[in-house]
Scaffold this active site. Structure first.
Site, mmCIF file in Angstrom:
data_model
loop_
_atom_site.group_PDB
_atom_site.id
_atom_site.type_symbol
_atom_site.label_atom_id
_atom_site.label_comp_id
_atom_site.label_asym_id
_atom_site.label_seq_id
_atom_site.Cartn_x
_atom_site.Cartn_y
_atom_site.Cartn_z
ATOM 1 N N ARG A 250 -6.098 12.979 0.421
ATOM 2 C CA ARG A 250 -6.367 12.252 -0.820
ATOM 3 C C ARG A 250 -7.763 11.654 -0.721
ATOM 4 O O ARG A 250 -8.178 11.177 0.341
ATOM 5 C CB ARG A 250 -5.333 11.138 -1.058
ATOM 6 C CG ARG A 250 -3.957 11.646 -1.455
ATOM 7 C CD ARG A 250 -3.960 12.307 -2.824
ATOM 8 N NE ARG A 250 -2.618 12.709 -3.277
ATOM 9 C CZ ARG A 250 -2.091 13.898 -3.061
ATOM 10 N NH1 ARG A 250 -2.778 14.809 -2.380
ATOM 11 N NH2 ARG A 250 -0.885 14.187 -3.513
ATOM 12 N N GLU A 278 -10.743 11.852 -8.602
ATOM 13 C CA GLU A 278 -10.400 13.260 -8.384
ATOM 14 C C GLU A 278 -11.479 14.192 -8.912
ATOM 15 O O GLU A 278 -11.816 15.193 -8.282
ATOM 16 C CB GLU A 278 -9.056 13.573 -9.053
ATOM 17 C CG GLU A 278 -8.553 14.991 -8.827
ATOM 18 C CD GLU A 278 -7.956 15.204 -7.447
ATOM 19 O OE1 GLU A 278 -7.701 16.357 -7.086
ATOM 20 O OE2 GLU A 278 -7.749 14.216 -6.713
ATOM 21 N N HIS A 297 -9.277 20.799 -5.568
ATOM 22 C CA HIS A 297 -7.894 20.542 -5.167
ATOM 23 C C HIS A 297 -7.087 21.848 -5.165
ATOM 24 O O HIS A 297 -6.007 21.933 -5.758
ATOM 25 C CB HIS A 297 -7.245 19.517 -6.102
ATOM 26 C CG HIS A 297 -6.145 18.738 -5.452
ATOM 27 N ND1 HIS A 297 -5.752 17.495 -5.880
ATOM 28 C CD2 HIS A 297 -5.337 19.033 -4.398
ATOM 29 C CE1 HIS A 297 -4.758 17.047 -5.131
ATOM 30 N NE2 HIS A 297 -4.489 17.967 -4.223
#
Length: 339
Positions: A250, A278, A297
């Site tokens: 993360r 993100e 991701h």
């Protein structure tokens, strides 16, 4: 969906719009129909305001088969599911939809985190090997000079022989990475405050020591209040020049404000599949730095890898139908130390 007299449990699919089309093949839906009483094409996208058809199915469901985008199972939602006994999650973390009300109700929960760990570990292995060979830099340099005359001299400090790899977190993914690294000539360091006996072939060390000794540092710790910014200014400063930081966990685990000066100067390299936020701001140097590989991701299950998670979920449904324990059961206590 109606009550039946055989032993197959009633089941309802519950996940975000479009997710089932990527997760389940026709073969999965056919098998699901054999394992449970269900309409394998009925998918509940919103359990807080269900359609009449979904509401009827939810009222009969003994199992929810969930994936990304599933509705949080609050007390109000659970009140609409009086027969619900289990949640089979065909993805990794269950934190976004399994609430305290689920544990208070005594629901059994399982997830496909083990299936999702493999592609992350594979991505990490590739990243480690490419980091040692300086693949990103060599490709850029090759395009610049378009000759091999100086190549051997430039590549002298590179290579993967007897490099020291630091694994931060003996999570499911971290342990899988350690397994994948065993055939190679690496020294493997591990940091995890909950581990007292390290996996074979690894040396258990403190986080600062790991950062100071490693040429690649790969982050696999869960996102918890205690891990926020765990790779901070002190840890980054301790890394030797040329160290590569890999983050597939993360973004919040790495202090990006502290990391950026090391990347802008070229002192450190980074392979980042996750960032904080993100999506980096459009003006972030991460987009253009030559020593940074930024991916969206994608380390986790992608494309046909989602079918592995579906396979595991259906195996858990089969175990439930046979009255067997789940192979990958999740318990409330697990969530205080895992993603």
């Amino acid at each position: 969906m109606h009550p039946t007299t055989d032993n197959r449990p009633s089941l309802l699919l519950a996940m975000g719009p479009g997710v089932d089309g990527r997760l389940l093949t026709d073969a999965h839906r056919t098998r699901l129909g054999r394992l449970a009483h269900t309409d394998p094409h009925l998918v509940a996208h919103d359990l807080t305001a269900p359609t009449p058809r979904v509401a009827a199915a939810l009222a009969e469901a003994e199992i929810l088969l969930t994936c990304w985008g599933a509705t949080p199972l609050t007390e109000d939602v659970l009140a609409r599911a009086p027969r619900l006994k289990a949640v089979v999650h065909a993805a990794g973390s269950v934190k976004h939809h399994i609430t305290d009300a689920c544990w208070e109700r005594g629901l059994r929960v399982t997830s496909a985190a083990a299936a999702n760990a493999l592609p992350v570990a594979e991505y990490t292995l590739a990243a480690i090997l490419f980091a040692g060979k300086r693949v990103l830099r060599s490709a850029q340099r090759y395009a610049e000079i378009r000759t091999d005359d100086t190549w051997l001299a430039e590549s002298t400090p590179w290579g993967n022989y007897r490099r020291t790899i630091g694994i931060v977190g003996a999570s499911r993914i971290g342990r899988r990475v350690v397994e994948l690294l065993r055939p190679f000539d690496f020294e493997i360091l591990l940091y995890d405050p909950y581990v007292t006996s390290p996996p074979p072939g690894t040396e258990l060390v403190g986080l600062d020591e790991l950062c100071a000794r490693s040429t690649v540092v790969s982050v696999h710790a869960p996102q918890l209040p205690s891990t926020h910014g765990m790779i901070g200014a002190a840890q980054l400063a301790a890394m030797p020049d040329g160290t590569t930081l890999i983050n597939t966990a993360r973004g919040s685990l790495v202090d990006e404000t502290a990391l950026l000066p090391h990347l802008v100067s070229g002192r450190l390299h980074a392979i980042l599949d996750v960032t904080d936020p993100e999506l980096p701001p459009s003006e972030s140097p991460l987009w253009t730095l030559p020593n940074v590989l930024l991916t969206p991701h994608v380390a986790g299950s992608l494309g046909n890898e989602l079918h592995r998670m579906a396979d595991q979920a259906l195996e858990e449904v089969a175990r439930y139908g046979r009255g067997e324990p789940f192979a990958e059961e999740v318990r409330a206590a697990d969530l205080t130390r895992s993603a």
